[in-house]
Structures are given as C-alpha cells and as structure tokens.
Design a protein around this motif. Structure first.
Motif, PDB file in Angstrom:
ATOM      1  N   GLY A 219     -56.555 -44.238   5.750  1.00 60.38           N
ATOM      2  CA  GLY A 219     -55.526 -44.525   6.748  1.00 60.38           C
ATOM      3  C   GLY A 219     -56.010 -44.238   8.160  1.00 60.38           C
ATOM      4  N   ILE A 220     -55.121 -44.452   9.101  1.00 58.38           N
ATOM      5  CA  ILE A 220     -55.392 -44.133  10.501  1.00 58.38           C
ATOM      6  C   ILE A 220     -54.205 -43.340  11.031  1.00 58.38           C
ATOM      7  CG2 ILE A 220     -56.905 -46.096  10.976  1.00 58.38           C
ATOM      8  CD1 ILE A 220     -54.542 -47.593  12.066  1.00 58.38           C
ATOM      9  N   ARG A 221     -54.471 -42.491  12.020  1.00 60.40           N
ATOM     10  CA  ARG A 221     -53.375 -41.736  12.606  1.00 60.40           C
ATOM     11  C   ARG A 221     -53.647 -41.477  14.084  1.00 60.40           C
ATOM     12  NH1 ARG A 221     -53.693 -36.111  13.067  1.00 60.40           N
ATOM     13  NH2 ARG A 221     -55.703 -35.184  12.444  1.00 60.40           N
ATOM     14  N   SER A 222     -52.563 -41.216  14.803  1.00 63.12           N
ATOM     15  CA  SER A 222     -52.655 -40.957  16.237  1.00 63.12           C
ATOM     16  C   SER A 222     -53.022 -39.498  16.474  1.00 63.12           C
ATOM     17  CB  SER A 222     -51.325 -41.269  16.922  1.00 63.12           C
ATOM     18  OG  SER A 222     -50.988 -42.632  16.764  1.00 63.12           O
ATOM     19  N   VAL A 228     -57.601 -42.013  15.151  1.00 64.06           N
ATOM     20  CA  VAL A 228     -58.732 -41.654  14.301  1.00 64.06           C
ATOM     21  C   VAL A 228     -58.562 -42.370  12.968  1.00 64.06           C
ATOM     22  CG1 VAL A 228     -59.143 -39.406  15.367  1.00 64.06           C
ATOM     23  CG2 VAL A 228     -57.597 -39.583  13.381  1.00 64.06           C
ATOM     24  N   VAL A 229     -59.688 -42.692  12.324  1.00 66.99           N
ATOM     25  CA  VAL A 229     -59.655 -43.270  10.997  1.00 66.99           C
ATOM     26  C   VAL A 229     -60.002 -42.159  10.013  1.00 66.99           C
ATOM     27  CG1 VAL A 229     -62.065 -44.034  11.191  1.00 66.99           C
ATOM     28  CG2 VAL A 229     -60.568 -45.105   9.504  1.00 66.99           C
ATOM     29  N   CYS A 230     -59.267 -42.123   8.898  1.00 70.95           N
ATOM     30  CA  CYS A 230     -59.445 -41.057   7.903  1.00 70.95           C
ATOM     31  C   CYS A 230     -60.239 -41.588   6.719  1.00 70.95           C
ATOM     32  CB  CYS A 230     -58.080 -40.557   7.427  1.00 70.95           C
ATOM     33  SG  CYS A 230     -56.949 -40.087   8.757  1.00 70.95           S
ATOM     34  N   LEU A 231     -61.302 -40.878   6.367  1.00 72.39           N
ATOM     35  CA  LEU A 231     -62.142 -41.253   5.235  1.00 72.39           C
ATOM     36  C   LEU A 231     -62.047 -40.175   4.160  1.00 72.39           C
ATOM     37  CD1 LEU A 231     -63.395 -42.926   7.648  1.00 72.39           C
ATOM     38  CD2 LEU A 231     -65.546 -42.831   6.387  1.00 72.39           C
ATOM     39  N   ARG A 232     -61.915 -40.606   2.921  1.00 74.24           N
ATOM     40  CA  ARG A 232     -61.840 -39.648   1.820  1.00 74.24           C
ATOM     41  C   ARG A 232     -63.233 -39.107   1.504  1.00 74.24           C
ATOM     42  NH1 ARG A 232     -61.179 -44.492  -1.333  1.00 74.24           N
ATOM     43  NH2 ARG A 232     -62.924 -44.804  -2.796  1.00 74.24           N
ATOM     44  N   ALA A 233     -63.261 -38.020   0.751  1.00 75.23           N
ATOM     45  CA  ALA A 233     -64.532 -37.414   0.352  1.00 75.23           C
ATOM     46  C   ALA A 233     -65.294 -38.366  -0.560  1.00 75.23           C
ATOM     47  CB  ALA A 233     -64.267 -36.089  -0.356  1.00 75.23           C
ATOM     48  N   SER A 234     -66.626 -38.246  -0.535  1.00 80.16           N
ATOM     49  CA  SER A 234     -67.478 -39.082  -1.383  1.00 80.16           C
ATOM     50  C   SER A 234     -68.671 -38.251  -1.822  1.00 80.16           C
ATOM     51  CB  SER A 234     -67.951 -40.322  -0.616  1.00 80.16           C
ATOM     52  OG  SER A 234     -68.846 -41.090  -1.380  1.00 80.16           O
ATOM     53  N   GLY A 235     -68.706 -37.898  -3.098  1.00 80.34           N
ATOM     54  CA  GLY A 235     -69.796 -37.065  -3.586  1.00 80.34           C
ATOM     55  C   GLY A 235     -69.810 -35.719  -2.886  1.00 80.34           C
ATOM     56  N   ASN A 236     -70.946 -35.364  -2.294  1.00 78.70           N
ATOM     57  CA  ASN A 236     -71.060 -34.103  -1.564  1.00 78.70           C
ATOM     58  C   ASN A 236     -70.586 -34.207  -0.121  1.00 78.70           C
ATOM     59  OD1 ASN A 236     -72.254 -32.813  -3.807  1.00 78.70           O
ATOM     60  ND2 ASN A 236     -74.287 -33.566  -3.238  1.00 78.70           N
ATOM     61  N   LEU A 252     -59.342 -53.085  12.964  1.00 74.02           N
ATOM     62  CA  LEU A 252     -59.240 -52.100  11.892  1.00 74.02           C
ATOM     63  C   LEU A 252     -57.867 -52.160  11.235  1.00 74.02           C
ATOM     64  CD1 LEU A 252     -60.264 -49.704  10.235  1.00 74.02           C
ATOM     65  CD2 LEU A 252     -59.545 -48.197  12.104  1.00 74.02           C
ATOM     66  N   LYS A 253     -56.803 -52.163  12.045  1.00 74.95           N
ATOM     67  CA  LYS A 253     -55.449 -52.231  11.490  1.00 74.95           C
ATOM     68  C   LYS A 253     -55.261 -53.510  10.684  1.00 74.95           C
ATOM     69  CE  LYS A 253     -53.252 -49.525  15.184  1.00 74.95           C
ATOM     70  NZ  LYS A 253     -52.314 -49.571  16.343  1.00 74.95           N
ATOM     71  N   ARG A 255     -57.575 -55.317   9.136  1.00 76.66           N
ATOM     72  CA  ARG A 255     -58.322 -55.274   7.882  1.00 76.66           C
ATOM     73  C   ARG A 255     -57.649 -54.359   6.864  1.00 76.66           C
ATOM     74  NH1 ARG A 255     -63.809 -56.750   8.301  1.00 76.66           N
ATOM     75  NH2 ARG A 255     -64.007 -56.118   6.129  1.00 76.66           N
ATOM     76  N   LEU A 256     -57.082 -53.244   7.335  1.00 76.70           N
ATOM     77  CA  LEU A 256     -56.442 -52.311   6.409  1.00 76.70           C
ATOM     78  C   LEU A 256     -55.171 -52.891   5.824  1.00 76.70           C
ATOM     79  CD1 LEU A 256     -56.892 -48.876   8.229  1.00 76.70           C
ATOM     80  CD2 LEU A 256     -58.198 -49.811   6.307  1.00 76.70           C
ATOM     81  N   VAL A 257     -54.458 -53.698   6.610  1.00 80.77           N
ATOM     82  CA  VAL A 257     -53.219 -54.316   6.132  1.00 80.77           C
ATOM     83  C   VAL A 257     -53.525 -55.557   5.310  1.00 80.77           C
ATOM     84  CG1 VAL A 257     -51.104 -55.494   6.841  1.00 80.77           C
ATOM     85  CG2 VAL A 257     -51.819 -53.407   8.007  1.00 80.77           C
ATOM     86  N   ARG A 258     -54.532 -56.336   5.757  1.00 88.54           N
ATOM     87  CA  ARG A 258     -54.841 -57.605   5.115  1.00 88.54           C
ATOM     88  C   ARG A 258     -55.293 -57.413   3.673  1.00 88.54           C
ATOM     89  NH1 ARG A 258     -59.949 -60.112   7.279  1.00 88.54           N
ATOM     90  NH2 ARG A 258     -58.936 -59.587   9.254  1.00 88.54           N
ATOM     91  N   GLY A 259     -56.082 -56.373   3.417  1.00 89.01           N
ATOM     92  CA  GLY A 259     -56.588 -56.136   2.074  1.00 89.01           C
ATOM     93  C   GLY A 259     -55.486 -55.952   1.046  1.00 89.01           C
ATOM     94  N   PRO A 260     -54.565 -54.987   1.244  1.00 93.61           N
ATOM     95  CA  PRO A 260     -53.478 -54.797   0.286  1.00 93.61           C
ATOM     96  C   PRO A 260     -52.589 -56.030   0.140  1.00 93.61           C
ATOM     97  CG  PRO A 260     -53.708 -52.873   1.680  1.00 93.61           C
ATOM     98  CD  PRO A 260     -54.603 -53.927   2.251  1.00 93.61           C
ATOM     99  N   LEU A 261     -52.326 -56.765   1.245  1.00 97.57           N
ATOM    100  CA  LEU A 261     -51.483 -57.949   1.178  1.00 97.57           C
ATOM    101  C   LEU A 261     -52.132 -59.032   0.319  1.00 97.57           C
ATOM    102  CD1 LEU A 261     -50.029 -58.366   4.803  1.00 97.57           C
ATOM    103  CD2 LEU A 261     -48.810 -57.687   2.712  1.00 97.57           C
ATOM    104  N   GLN A 262     -53.434 -59.231   0.495  1.00101.43           N
ATOM    105  CA  GLN A 262     -54.129 -60.220  -0.309  1.00101.43           C
ATOM    106  C   GLN A 262     -54.145 -59.829  -1.773  1.00101.43           C
ATOM    107  OE1 GLN A 262     -57.934 -60.458   1.620  1.00101.43           O
ATOM    108  NE2 GLN A 262     -57.316 -62.140   2.943  1.00101.43           N
ATOM    109  N   SER A 263     -54.276 -58.517  -2.033  1.00105.84           N
ATOM    110  CA  SER A 263     -54.276 -58.033  -3.409  1.00105.84           C
ATOM    111  C   SER A 263     -52.935 -58.303  -4.081  1.00105.84           C
ATOM    112  CB  SER A 263     -54.602 -56.532  -3.426  1.00105.84           C
ATOM    113  OG  SER A 263     -54.529 -56.027  -4.735  1.00105.84           O
ATOM    114  N   TRP A 264     -51.842 -58.014  -3.361  1.00101.60           N
ATOM    115  CA  TRP A 264     -50.523 -58.216  -3.922  1.00101.60           C
ATOM    116  C   TRP A 264     -50.205 -59.698  -4.103  1.00101.60           C
ATOM    117  CZ3 TRP A 264     -47.371 -55.064  -6.380  1.00101.60           C
ATOM    118  CH2 TRP A 264     -47.529 -53.697  -6.192  1.00101.60           C
ATOM    119  N   SER A 265     -50.613 -60.541  -3.137  1.00104.19           N
ATOM    120  CA  SER A 265     -50.295 -61.957  -3.207  1.00104.19           C
ATOM    121  C   SER A 265     -51.032 -62.658  -4.346  1.00104.19           C
ATOM    122  CB  SER A 265     -50.636 -62.648  -1.872  1.00104.19           C
ATOM    123  OG  SER A 265     -52.022 -62.593  -1.626  1.00104.19           O
TER     124      SER A 265
END
Length: 267
Positions: A219-222, A228-236, A252-253, A255-265
């Motif tokens: 996600g992203i947050r103010s 800032v863009v938030c990245l999850r942990a990956s390995g170490n 960025l916004k 791409r983050l919205v477009r991906g889930p929308l395309q998946s659902w559609s």
C-alpha cells in the motif's frame, strides 16, 4: 546414467569446449568428461572451427552447450555467442575466462553461466545444472519474461542474483544497489537502465532514487506532505517504506488499483 543427468530428450549433454590455448582446452575437456551429466565433448581452438563443428554435428549429436573462452584471436567469445544466439535452436552458452570484467556483456548475450579460471569442479557442476534447466524449458529460456539473472562482482567472485529476489533498487550515482531477500548488492548499471529493462517484469520507478517490485507493495500512505510506498518483508529483508515523488505518485496509484480491478474483472 541417472534421470537427473539427462536432458529433455533422455540423453546426456553434448558439449563443445572452445579455447585457443591448448592446455586450457584439454583441461576443460577433461573436467567436462568427468561430469555424469555429459555424454560427449567436442573441442575447438577458435571460433571458426567451433562454428564448423556445430554445423557438421548430426541430429544424434546436437550440441546442447558451448563452453567458451572470451579472449581469442579472430572472432572472440562474445562475438561467437552473438552468432550462436541467431541459431534456430541455439546451444546454451557458458563462458570460461580468466577475466571477471566481462560478465555483464556475457549475460546480456543470454549466457547461462560465467565461470572464472582456474575452474572449480563445483562451479562446473552448477553450470551444467543450469544448462539442463535451460534445455528442459526452451520456451521459458527464450521468453523475455523469464527470470533474469544479474552478475554481481565481489572480491573477484561472480555471484548471480535473480531478478525475482529483488525487492527494490536504490540509485547510487552511476551504480544501482539491489536490495534482495539475501542481502544488498552494488552493480555497475544505472537505475534508469533497470527501470526500462524491468518495466514489463513488474518493477516501477517511484522516486528518482528508487525502483520497486510491485508484487511486494502492500500500500501507500501519507507522511507529512508526502507519500511513502510500503513493501512487505521478503526473506531476510525487513518490511520497509520508501518515499514516492509527486511525478511518480499518479502512476503508482494507477498500477496498484489497476491490478486488483483487472483480477476481479477476469473472474
């Protein structure tokens, strides 16, 4: 010969070793013949002879891999690899050289591995394992979306970093630092080049100094007046937050919205 020692046709690998120095060529051929994955080894002392060998091999002796020196008179190893890449079914190329400064050019040509002299048996075994994988997945090997490897030089040793292990990239002058699940690595590639090269692999520039893998973005947050863009942990690699510049925020916004929308559609 075990099943693991065979390619996708059920036979051992047929290999061509190329080196202009006879002692080095003899040693390479000897070491290759000791490997259980190898069925037959041809040799050549120059690129012209190597090309003739490749053209003369029969259907029963199609060369699976070329183990190739770089510095040779006439056509050098890189030039020969470029010619081989135009073959209808190009053999896998493994460079065997005393020079550690040509790895990037070698992998740009699609090399499977890059071995430094003097040869170590374990590295030769690993190179042949990669050849087998490439032979078993020819379509994937030719696909530009296949997982790229980036050669990293450290203390005279070449390490291969898989693009899929990279969480984010940080600009460092004319260099780029790859932050991966197994640590960080400095490579002699500008971040702008990686931005263009990895755009179709799910990487997006979010700041003049940062390129991120979208698959790790949560996600992203103010923060104050910025984002800032938030990245999850990956390995170490721990979870982190990276700044997003205004010029990159909209894409960025999107791409983050477009991906889930395309998946659902598509469901």
């Amino acid at each position: 010969m075990t099943q693991a020692a065979k390619d996708n046709s059920g036979r051992g690998l047929v290999v061509l070793a190329v080196d202009d120095e006879r002692p080095a060529l003899d040693e390479l051929a000897f070491l290759l013949r000791q490997q259980e994955t190898v069925a037959e080894v041809f040799t050549a002392q120059d690129a012209t002879t190597a090309l003739r060998q490749l053209q003369q091999t029969s259907a029963q002796h199609v060369v699976d891999a070329v183990f190739l020196d770089i510095n040779m008179p006439g056509l050098d190893g890189l030039e020969l690899a470029g010619i081989l890449s135009a073959f209808a079914r190009p053999p896998s190329v493994v460079f065997v050289t005393a020079h550690d400064d040509r790895a990037l050019a070698a992998f740009d040509l699609g090399a499977v591995d890059y071995l430094l002299k003097p040869l170590r048996e374990d590295r030769l075994t690993e190179a042949l394992r990669r050849v087998l994988l490439a032979r078993r997945r020819p379509a994937e090997s030719a696909d530009t979306s296949a997982d790229e490897v980036i050669p990293v030089e450290l203390g005279g040793t070449t390490t291969l970093v898989h693009r899929s292990s990279v969480a984010w990239v940080e600009a460092d002058g004319d260099y780029a630092r790859l932050h991966t699940s197994n640590g960080s690595h400095l490579v002699r590639i500008p971040i702008s080049a990686l931005e263009s090269r990895w755009a179709d692999a799910g990487f997006l520039r979010v700041h003049r100094s940062y390129l991120v893998s979208l698959r790790l973005v949560t996600g992203i947050r103010s923060v104050g007046s910025g984002l800032v863009v938030c990245l999850r942990a990956s390995g170490n690699l721990a979870a982190c937050e990276l700044p997003v510049s205004r010029r990159h925020a909209r894409e960025l916004k999107d791409r983050l919205v477009r991906g889930p929308l395309q998946s659902w559609s598509s469901r």
